[in-house]
Design a protein around this motif. Structure first.
Motif, short mmCIF file in Angstrom:
data_model
loop_
_atom_site.label_atom_id
_atom_site.label_comp_id
_atom_site.label_asym_id
_atom_site.label_seq_id
_atom_site.Cartn_x
_atom_site.Cartn_y
_atom_site.Cartn_z
N TYR A 190 18.12 0.17 -7.12
CA TYR A 190 17.31 -0.53 -6.13
C TYR A 190 17.75 -1.99 -5.99
O TYR A 190 18.41 -2.55 -6.87
N THR A 191 17.34 -2.61 -4.89
CA THR A 191 17.68 -4.01 -4.65
C THR A 191 16.75 -4.92 -5.46
O THR A 191 15.64 -4.52 -5.82
N PRO A 192 17.18 -6.15 -5.73
CA PRO A 192 16.32 -7.07 -6.48
C PRO A 192 14.95 -7.29 -5.83
O PRO A 192 13.94 -7.38 -6.52
N SER A 193 14.92 -7.38 -4.50
CA SER A 193 13.64 -7.61 -3.82
C SER A 193 12.70 -6.42 -3.97
O SER A 193 11.48 -6.58 -4.12
N GLN A 194 13.24 -5.20 -3.96
CA GLN A 194 12.41 -4.01 -4.16
C GLN A 194 11.83 -3.98 -5.57
O GLN A 194 10.66 -3.67 -5.77
N ILE A 195 12.66 -4.32 -6.55
CA ILE A 195 12.19 -4.34 -7.94
C ILE A 195 11.12 -5.41 -8.12
O ILE A 195 10.09 -5.19 -8.77
N HIS A 238 14.49 -11.51 -11.03
CA HIS A 238 13.77 -12.74 -11.38
C HIS A 238 13.76 -13.71 -10.20
O HIS A 238 12.73 -14.30 -9.87
N ARG A 239 14.92 -13.88 -9.58
CA ARG A 239 15.01 -14.80 -8.46
C ARG A 239 14.22 -14.27 -7.26
O ARG A 239 13.56 -15.04 -6.55
N ALA A 240 14.29 -12.96 -7.04
CA ALA A 240 13.55 -12.37 -5.91
C ALA A 240 12.04 -12.53 -6.11
O ALA A 240 11.31 -12.80 -5.15
N LEU A 241 11.57 -12.37 -7.33
CA LEU A 241 10.14 -12.52 -7.61
C LEU A 241 9.70 -13.96 -7.36
O LEU A 241 8.61 -14.19 -6.82
N TRP A 242 10.56 -14.90 -7.72
CA TRP A 242 10.23 -16.30 -7.47
C TRP A 242 10.09 -16.55 -5.97
O TRP A 242 9.18 -17.29 -5.53
N LEU A 291 8.24 1.86 -3.84
CA LEU A 291 7.63 1.15 -4.96
C LEU A 291 7.19 2.08 -6.08
O LEU A 291 7.34 1.75 -7.26
N GLU A 292 6.63 3.23 -5.72
CA GLU A 292 6.08 4.11 -6.75
C GLU A 292 7.15 4.60 -7.71
O GLU A 292 6.94 4.67 -8.92
N SER A 293 8.34 4.95 -7.18
CA SER A 293 9.41 5.43 -8.06
C SER A 293 9.89 4.31 -8.98
O SER A 293 10.21 4.56 -10.16
N ILE A 294 9.94 3.08 -8.48
CA ILE A 294 10.36 1.95 -9.32
C ILE A 294 9.31 1.68 -10.39
O ILE A 294 9.63 1.46 -11.57
N LYS A 295 8.05 1.71 -10.01
CA LYS A 295 6.96 1.46 -10.94
C LYS A 295 6.94 2.51 -12.05
O LYS A 295 6.72 2.19 -13.23
#
Length: 245
Positions: free
Chosen positions: A119-124, A75-79, A157-161
């Motif tokens: 995965y790291t927060p920024s990757q998610i 959440h914080r990384a997305l912000w 990204l694809e594996s996380i998605k």
């Protein structure tokens, strides 16, 4: 959610039922996120829950978390990414805001998966933005890494998605009930209060504690017989040691 996942990296649901651990994990979360609530007020809002139901597992949960309560979540990384993409050239604010709102829903869905353990927060966060607005996420990554034709962050990204799309949905209520029924059959009998296995374990623990007290008492008597000037102090502290045991 994070506390529960980390707890079961070191423990099994056959020993500790998630419904019980959840109560303690949530109570710890209220304190570590600066939203404290008294134990009595907390349990008063949860039917059939006593303060002891929370406190009995508090040390075990904290120990399983290695007493590390800080959570760096997506959440914080997305912000942070949301603030960053506003600097992109020719980026309409309305589209950016809409993409952020959709990405935020994907971040919430990601909490239902094991993504944060891999995965790291920024990757998610970037994967969630990519689910909401693929072109925007790709443009931001290339803007952040101008000297790399294919930024490395895009590779994961694809594996996380896929993980979010596949597992980022709440389980069916009946499926949860079925798991609960199975847990009742598979639960470690040593953890079931009143069972013969539980009673046997308690008796064994008491026997070992009694042996330890006897051994300490024998050591104290021997020290006093040998003229140890500290023998009387050991006798005085024996009861305190027993309480610790």
């Amino acid at each position: 959610m994070s506390y529960l996942k980390r707890f079961y990296l070191k423990n099994t649901v056959m020993d500790w039922h998630p419904k019980n651990v959840m109560l303690t994990a949530l109570f710890l979360a209220t304190k570590t996120t600066n939203n404290p609530i008294s134990l009595e007020a907390y349990t008063s809002h949860i039917p059939k829950t006593a303060p002891s139901d929370v406190l009995d597992l508090e040390f075990l949960v904290a120990q399983s978390l290695s007493f590390d309560f800080a959570i760096w979540h997506a959440h914080r990384a997305l912000w942070g990414i949301w603030l960053d993409v506003q600097s992109l050239p020719d980026a309409p604010m309305d589209e950016l805001r809409a993409a952020y709102d959709i990405a935020l829903k994907h971040v919430r869905a990601a909490r239902l998966t094991d993504a944060e353990l891999v995965y790291t927060p920024s990757q998610i966060a970037l994967a969630c933005l990519s689910l909401a607005a693929p072109t925007l996420a790709s443009s931001w990554a290339r803007w952040k890494f101008p000297n790399q034709p294919e930024p490395p962050v895009l590779a994961v990204l694809e594996s996380i998605k896929t993980m979010i799309a596949t597992h980022g949905v709440p389980p069916d209520v009946e499926a949860v009930r079925e798991v609960d029924r199975r847990l009742k059959l598979c639960k470690n009998p040593e953890k079931v209060v009143g069972s013969s296995a539980y009673q046997k374990k308690q008796e064994e623990a008491e026997r070992k504690a009694d042996e330890k007290r006897r051994r300490k008492a024998a050591e104290v008597r021997k020290a006093m017989e040998d003229g140890d000037p500290f023998g009387s102090e050991l006798v005085g502290g024996l009861d305190d040691d027993d309480d610790d045991d």
